[in-house]
Motif scaffolding. Structure first.
Motif, short mmCIF file in Angstrom:
data_model
loop_
_atom_site.label_atom_id
_atom_site.label_comp_id
_atom_site.label_asym_id
_atom_site.label_seq_id
_atom_site.Cartn_x
_atom_site.Cartn_y
_atom_site.Cartn_z
N TYR A 133 0.84 -1.28 -0.15
CA TYR A 133 -0.12 -0.19 -0.15
C TYR A 133 0.91 1.26 0.01
N LEU A 134 2.10 1.30 0.45
CA LEU A 134 3.03 2.42 0.83
C LEU A 134 3.55 2.60 -0.72
N LEU A 135 3.97 1.59 -1.31
CA LEU A 135 4.28 1.57 -2.83
C LEU A 135 3.19 1.93 -3.77
N GLN A 136 2.09 1.52 -3.69
CA GLN A 136 0.95 1.94 -4.53
C GLN A 136 0.64 3.47 -4.43
N THR A 137 0.86 3.78 -3.08
CA THR A 137 0.44 5.40 -2.88
C THR A 137 1.50 6.30 -3.47
N VAL A 138 2.87 5.98 -3.44
CA VAL A 138 3.78 6.73 -3.77
C VAL A 138 3.78 6.53 -5.47
N ALA A 139 3.83 5.39 -5.92
CA ALA A 139 3.47 5.06 -7.31
C ALA A 139 2.57 5.94 -7.85
N GLN A 140 1.50 6.05 -7.59
CA GLN A 140 0.52 6.45 -8.34
C GLN A 140 0.45 8.04 -8.32
N LYS A 141 1.61 8.84 -7.61
CA LYS A 141 1.68 10.12 -7.83
C LYS A 141 2.59 10.33 -8.91
N HIS A 142 3.14 9.41 -9.74
CA HIS A 142 4.05 9.60 -10.83
C HIS A 142 3.88 8.97 -12.10
N THR A 143 2.47 8.26 -12.19
CA THR A 143 2.11 7.69 -13.26
C THR A 143 0.73 7.60 -13.49
N SER A 144 0.03 7.33 -14.35
CA SER A 144 -1.29 7.60 -14.82
C SER A 144 -1.95 6.48 -14.04
N ALA A 145 -3.46 6.78 -13.72
CA ALA A 145 -3.92 5.73 -13.10
C ALA A 145 -4.19 4.55 -13.79
N THR A 146 -4.46 4.94 -15.43
CA THR A 146 -4.68 3.59 -16.28
C THR A 146 -3.44 2.88 -16.25
N ARG A 147 -2.34 3.29 -16.30
CA ARG A 147 -0.97 2.51 -16.21
C ARG A 147 -0.92 1.68 -15.03
N ALA A 148 -1.24 2.45 -13.84
CA ALA A 148 -1.26 1.82 -12.53
C ALA A 148 -2.11 0.65 -12.51
N GLY A 149 -3.32 1.04 -13.00
CA GLY A 149 -4.31 -0.24 -12.85
C GLY A 149 -4.01 -1.30 -13.89
N LEU A 150 -3.45 -1.13 -15.03
CA LEU A 150 -3.03 -2.10 -15.88
C LEU A 150 -1.90 -2.96 -15.25
N LEU A 151 -0.97 -2.49 -14.61
CA LEU A 151 0.16 -3.17 -13.91
C LEU A 151 -0.40 -4.03 -12.55
N LEU A 152 -1.11 -3.22 -11.74
CA LEU A 152 -1.66 -3.99 -10.53
C LEU A 152 -2.68 -4.97 -10.96
N SER A 153 -3.36 -5.07 -12.20
CA SER A 153 -4.08 -6.06 -12.34
C SER A 153 -3.67 -7.34 -12.90
N THR A 154 -2.25 -7.38 -12.83
CA THR A 154 -1.60 -8.52 -13.29
C THR A 154 -1.52 -9.23 -11.83
N GLY A 213 -8.27 -18.60 -17.20
CA GLY A 213 -7.20 -17.53 -16.84
C GLY A 213 -6.75 -16.36 -17.76
N ALA A 214 -6.50 -16.70 -19.02
CA ALA A 214 -6.28 -16.00 -20.11
C ALA A 214 -7.29 -15.02 -20.29
N LEU A 215 -8.72 -15.68 -20.49
CA LEU A 215 -9.72 -14.89 -20.85
C LEU A 215 -10.14 -13.57 -19.92
N ILE A 216 -9.96 -14.11 -18.54
CA ILE A 216 -10.12 -13.07 -17.50
C ILE A 216 -9.15 -12.02 -17.57
N PHE A 217 -7.92 -12.63 -17.73
CA PHE A 217 -6.90 -11.62 -17.75
C PHE A 217 -7.02 -10.48 -18.88
N VAL A 218 -7.32 -10.83 -19.93
CA VAL A 218 -7.34 -10.21 -21.04
C VAL A 218 -8.34 -9.17 -20.82
N CYS A 219 -9.86 -9.71 -20.53
CA CYS A 219 -10.81 -8.77 -20.41
C CYS A 219 -10.47 -7.78 -19.15
#
Length: 318
Positions: free
Chosen positions: A239-260, A285-291
């Motif tokens: 949660y600390l990493l996520q809080t700091v990281a999302q100040k320096h990247t877009s929410a879309t990119r953060a969401g894409l990476l976190l969704s892995t 798993g692939a179908l859920i991941f891609v969606c």
């Protein structure tokens, strides 16, 4: 006079790369957290014991981090973080219990489905109606869940653990939606401290009631380290990493990476021999991941707190 601007641009680029690496690290740690939970379960630790250890450790570490900020803590922060902590406890508790009845991969991928549930939670609580594109991606996720639970020669086997994992995904979606409505203008570290502290108190209360008949036999040597990992790394550090990281990247990119997270959870499970790699697991798993990735990539507005997104009317009363 122009010299500082290229240097500033390089610094921003480096910060963005660091932030994206941080989000990916969070996804890897969260994915490994499913294995840590399974190790704790196999050692005989009950769900309330795992939850109490996890959130008590995380709360103690967050308190140490937030000590200089405590003077800025307001009553509204306590209310916001307290309710978020209830959702957080419920989500993780159902996730832990679900792993006792289903596989790590099922739990990981079903938990990842919270991304496609968020728009419907927002709609149910007074937000905007999901688009047809979102509905199509949800159908894709449901098809992936069907493939995951399809056993050759036996048909569908959506068991109790799968249902709990899906309930956990709904609670995670409620948690995300609620924080998106209440975080604006508040210190995210203080909110995180309060929500983790609230989850710890609830966990201790549930532990007291759950263990009234006496604790079961537990292999503490095998179970304590995974529980500490969940508290220190999967909860506090992430949660600390996520809080700091999302100040320096877009929410879309953060969401894409976190969704892995779900993908890494499944990879760890197969690699460590907790379950075999089957066609159903690969396809579902692939179908859920891609969606999930497509929903994050194609969304019109980013998840979480944003000045461009009107909070659900329901949350104005909380």
């Amino acid at each position: 006079m122009d010299a500082p601007f290229p240097a500033m641009g390089r610094a921003m680029k480096h910060a963005s790369l660091f932030a994206e690496f941080g989000c990916l690290a969070v996804a890897v740690i969260w994915g490994s957290g499913f294995i840590a939970s399974q190790l704790a379960i196999d050692a005989g630790l009950s769900a309330p014991v795992i939850m109490a250890l996890r959130f008590s450790i995380a709360a103690a570490l967050m308190l140490a981090v937030c000590l200089p900020r405590l003077k800025r803590l307001r009553r509204g922060d306590l209310a916001c973080g307290g309710l978020a902590g209830i959702f957080l406890f419920g989500a993780f508790f159902t996730q832990i219990v679900s792993q006792q009845y289903t596989t790590v991969s099922h739990c990981a991928f079903l938990t990842a489905a919270n991304v496609v549930i968020v728009p419907f939670v927002a709609w149910a609580l007074g937000g905007r109606r999901p688009t047809l594109r979102t509905l199509g991606l949800v159908c894709g996720v449901l098809s992936g869940i069907g493939l995951l639970t399809l056993k050759p020669g036996e048909g569908f086997s959506f068991n109790f653990g799968d249902g709990l994992a899906l309930l956990g995904a709904v609670l995670f979606a409620l948690h995300i939606s609620y924080l998106g409505a209440c975080l604006e203008g508040r210190d995210p570290l203080l909110i995180n401290l309060v929500q983790v502290g609230a989850a710890a108190l609830i966990s201790l209360a549930v532990l007291f009631l759950w263990q009234g008949s006496g604790p079961p036999a537990v292999d503490w040597r095998a179970g304590l380290l995974p529980a500490v990992y969940l508290g220190a790394f999967s909860t506090c550090l992430c949660y600390l990493l996520q809080t700091v990281a999302q100040k320096h990247t877009s929410a879309t990119r953060a969401g894409l990476l976190l969704s892995t997270e779900g993908l890494f959870g499944s990879v760890f499970s197969v690699a460590l021999g907790y379950e075999p790699l089957t066609v159903n697991l690969l396809a579902g798993g692939a179908l859920i991941f891609v969606c999930v990735l497509l929903l994050e990539l194609l969304q019109e507005t980013p998840p979480g707190p944003s000045p461009r997104r009107r909070p659900c009317r329901f949350f104005h009363f909380l």
